[in-house]
Design a protein around this motif. Sequence first.
Motif: not given
Length: 205
Positions: A165-180
């Motif tokens: 869960f923590s890895l999932n949240v971290a990666l999706e947030l870092v990549v998803g938030v910046v690009i989105s």
Amino acid sequence: MRNTNTQVRQTALTAVLAAIVLLMTFTPLGYLYVGPVAITFMVIPVVIGGITLGPARGGFLGGVFGASSLAKCFMGDVFGATLFSLNPLATIAACFIPRILIGVVAGLLFPALQKLSKNNAAAFIGTAVAGTLTNTVLFIGMVVAFFRNSYFGGGPFLTIFVSFFSLNVALELVVGVVISAALSAVLNRFVLNAPQCQSTGGITG
């Protein structure tokens, strides 16, 4: 005429973002596999759609994402196929509900944050964070809730699954938030010519 042009641009952007979702589904661009768990970056076009097109079109794009997730259950995705074999209805719900809500949440939250914040960047970033977490938290939560009593959801697997869960949240947030956030600002200003972004100067507001 301006309203007609805006509708045309919105429809065109919806089609482009839907095509991107499908492209990411069937290429390595959409998922990062860590063992049996897939970390997805497909929230990006859905969040962008919610921000730039509103909750209805954002929810539609989330539905496309959900349909593509369900399709992968029959295309060699071991995790999805196993979930479907255990409980088809629960799997369908887990595929669609979190993904549809990504676009709905983004579409509703973005204008609210714009009204509350004097900094336009905060609205883009805050919405991207909320949209990304909507998918991650709801999907993982639904899998744990629906399958906790099965052999697949219980015991050692549940421990391993939750640990991702923590890895999932971290990666999706870092990549998803910046690009989105970045692409939403660009699309709002230059593709849709949104008045609020012209007056605030885009993401640097």
